[in-house]
Each structure stands twice: as C-alpha cells, then as structure tokens.
Design an enzyme around this catalytic site. Structure first.
Site: not given
Ligand code: GLY
Length: 404
Positions: A137, A159, A205, A251, A261, A268, A272, A275, A279, A299
C-alpha cells in the site's frame, strides 16, 4: 534538508533546490555530480538506516558508470541493495513490467519503510513509481531522473502509471496512482551522455512550460529559452541547472495548486498543452517528423508538433489574438531547438480527430483542449470549433503549414 556539501559538486558549479508543496513537501536537488552523494542524501533524510533494504530500479540502457556511481554511493551509505534493470520501452510500462518489479521487491524482503530508488527516464520513473505506490500500500520512492524530459516533468509531481492494452490498442497511462516522491535528485552531469534526439525532446516540454509560465511564477521563461537555446543545445552545465530549476519551480507551483488535476479552471491540466494534438500524431505508424529520417515520432517531438497545432487552433478560434503572431514565434523556437515543425505520413483529418476524441481530457464526449491565449498564458476550452481544430492539424502537415 541542506543542499549538498561543496565537495559533492564540482567547485563553483551551479546548484539549486526547489521545494514541492505537496501534502508531504519534498525537495528537488539540481546540480552536476549529485549521484555521487545519493546514499548520503537518503541517510540525511532517514530513508536509509544501516541494514535497511533499498531497491534500485534502473534503466537497462544507461551507461554502466552512471548506475555504478549511484549503486556505490547507496552501498557506501550502508544500504542493503537489490538492483533491477528495466528495459526503457513502452513494453516495460505494463502491468507485467510492474508485477516483475513487485515480485523482485517481495523476493528481496523489501519492507514497508524500505525505499525504492528509480534511476532513469520517464518510463522507469513511472513503472517503478507505480510499483512503489502499490507495494504494501505504498513504500517511499526517490526519483533520480536521467533524461531532461524526466527532470523537468515526469519525476516531479507524483504521477505514476502503466499502459493497458484494450481490445488491441495501447491506452497510455490508463492505470496509475498519485505517489509523491520523498526526494528528487536531478544530476545534470548525466545529460552529457543523453542522445541529441532525446535531449531535444526534453526541450519541447520546457517550451510548453514557457507557454504557460505567467500564472505559475515564470513569466519570462519563454524569452529565456529563446535566448539560451544555443547554450542549452551545447549542454552548458550552468544553463542546464537554470533550465531544470526554472522548469521544476514552475511544475512545483502547478502541483502545489492542484496536486490531483481537479481544478475547474485548468490547473494541472494546463500541463497538457499540446498533448491532445500530440497524442494523435505520436502513435501514427510510419509518420516522419521534419528533420528525422526514420519513421516514428517520439513523445517530445509530438508535443512540439502539438504546441504548434494548439497555437494555430487558438488563433483560428479567437482564443489567442492573431496579431501576437504566436504561432510564428513558437514555430521559430521549435526549429531553433532542432525539433520538427511538421510531419509527413499523417492520416486523414477524420482519423486524427477520432484519435483526439480518445484523449483523456474528453469529458461526456466533449473535446476539451488546452489552448494558448497569449505568450506565457493558456486556458482550457470545451468543444472548440471544428474548423479551428482542423486548422491546427493543417499547420503541422508537411507541406501544409504555409500561411501560419
Ligand atoms: N506531465 C503532466 C503532469 O505531471 O501533470
């Protein structure tokens, strides 16, 4: 904790420390040579007490001396070290890849308070982070990013994720958990050995951060990258420390405001930017980015293309005044950083729109796009006009960008 003693970094070398105000705050240390003191940092923080176990998950493709530097330091600080090499491809970023780490951790008798150390790029950080989040956990993790992209983005903010194959298509980051690290060590000297293409992907980025910096304490980041691009491409160490620390500070500000988010006004989710368009082109088989010979768009390259598409879409939809000429500015910076401004071999608009419709920011079937509203500013827009989205796609088609 205090910054590393002078002896740990080259004399006079630039160094920085950024605090991330998560529910359990933590530091990001940025300097050349930090991996040599890794064990000492863990000991100072109580993450390594003599005879306690440590699990080092490292990128199998890293130069051996980088892995050895980290391992020797952890060992010298008294850790009982187990090591696991992770193949840094999307194929390792699966439930099976995470399960392998979990089995190895259990076999090494890793206990609840024992620490995982992730040494590598975003994939290693994501899969080791996910394993650390669910083992017993949740056990502590220290992130040691070795790519620019991981230093400025993936390793900071908690993340963690793996991909899931659903009916034959790979859904990226579908399974994951928020699991903040206890410490992040960004040793910029490892960037010296990073292949050019990967280094440039990290710059994409950073450009994205520059495009949202106004609200997050970095209003001049875009201009700074524009001016510093030649020194950054030459991997000037002092400039790299400044680049990483400014991006991490941004960040940290985003994560401090909206860790999970959940903010209605973007928060947050603004990270993106680029993105959703990105993507859509990243997974196109056979697509070739400007300036690259082999098919396949990485990416960071997809993010660069996505930033151009999003800016063009913003101008067309009225979100960003055309007279600011932001698309021109973003295209020029992307070219300056050696990133593609267009791609050949993209499928039809309909297919790209369908790919965008699968993006995680689609809610209730409505496309939501982060679009720039001016230099350093962006916002979330629901259901942007189709014509504007198509103009964005046209802006990144090889031979189709005229007039942007
Ligand atoms: N890479 C996007 C985020 O951390 O939210």
């Amino acid at each position: 904790m205090n910054l590393p003693p002078e002896a740990l970094t080259a004399k006079g070398a630039a160094q920085a420390r950024v605090r991330v105000q998560a529910p359990r705050p933590y530091d990001v240390l940025i300097a050349p040579g930090l991996l040599e003191g890794l064990g000492e940092f863990l000991r100072e923080m109580g993450l390594l007490v003599p005879h306690r176990r440590l699990f080092l998950a490292h990128d199998a493709g890293l130069p051996a001396e980088i892995v050895e530097t980290a391992a020797v330091s952890l060992h010298a600080a008294g850790g009982r070290l187990s090591r696991s090499a992770v193949e840094a491809g999307e194929s390792a970023k699966t439930m099976a890849g995470a399960e392998r780490l979990l089995v190895e951790m259990a076999a090494s008798r890793h206990e609840r308070r024992d620490c995982v150390v992730a040494l590598g790029g975003g994939i290693v950080g994501d899969v080791a982070g996910f394993a650390a989040a669910i083992y017993r956990r949740g056990v502590p993790i220290v992130q040691c990013p070795t790519t620019l992209l991981a230093m400025v983005d993936a390793a900071v903010g908690g993340k963690t994720a793996v991909n899931l194959a659903v009916e034959g298509s790979l859904k990226k980051n579908l399974i994951g958990a928020f699991h903040q690290p206890r410490l992040v060590i960004a040793d910029v000297s490892v960037l010296r050995t990073l292949p050019d293409r990967q280094f440039r992907c990290g710059l994409a980025e950073c450009i994205k951060h520059g495009m949202i910096g106004v609200e997050f304490g970095e209003p001049a980041l875009l201009e700074w990258i524009e001016a510093a691009a030649p020194a950054l491409l030459a991997r000037d160490e002092a400039k790299l420390v400044e680049l990483v620390s400014r991006n991490v500070a941004l960040k940290a500000a985003v994560v401090g405001l909206d860790e999970r988010e959940e903010a209605e006004d973007g928060g947050r989710a603004l990270l993106n930017l680029g993105h959703t368009f990105g993507h859509a082109v990243e997974t196109v088989e056979g697509a070739i980015g400007e300036g690259t010979r082999a098919p396949g768009i990485h990416h960071g390259e997809a993010v660069a293309l996505g930033l151009i598409a999003a800016t063009r879409c913003a101008e067309e939809s009225g979100a960003c005044p055309r007279e600011l000429k932001l698309t021109e500015r973003v295209r020029a910076l992307i070219q300056r950083c050696g990133l593609p401004r267009s791609a050949a071999g993209l499928p039809s608009d309909e297919e790209l729109l369908a790919r965008m419709a699968h993006d995680k920011k689609v809610m209730g079937g409505i496309l939501r796009l982060v679009l720039p509203t001016g230099p350093g500013r962006a916002a979330l827009f629901a259901d942007p006009p189709r014509q504007a989205v198509l103009a964005g796609l046209q802006a990144i088609r090889a031979g189709g960008a005229a007039g942007c």
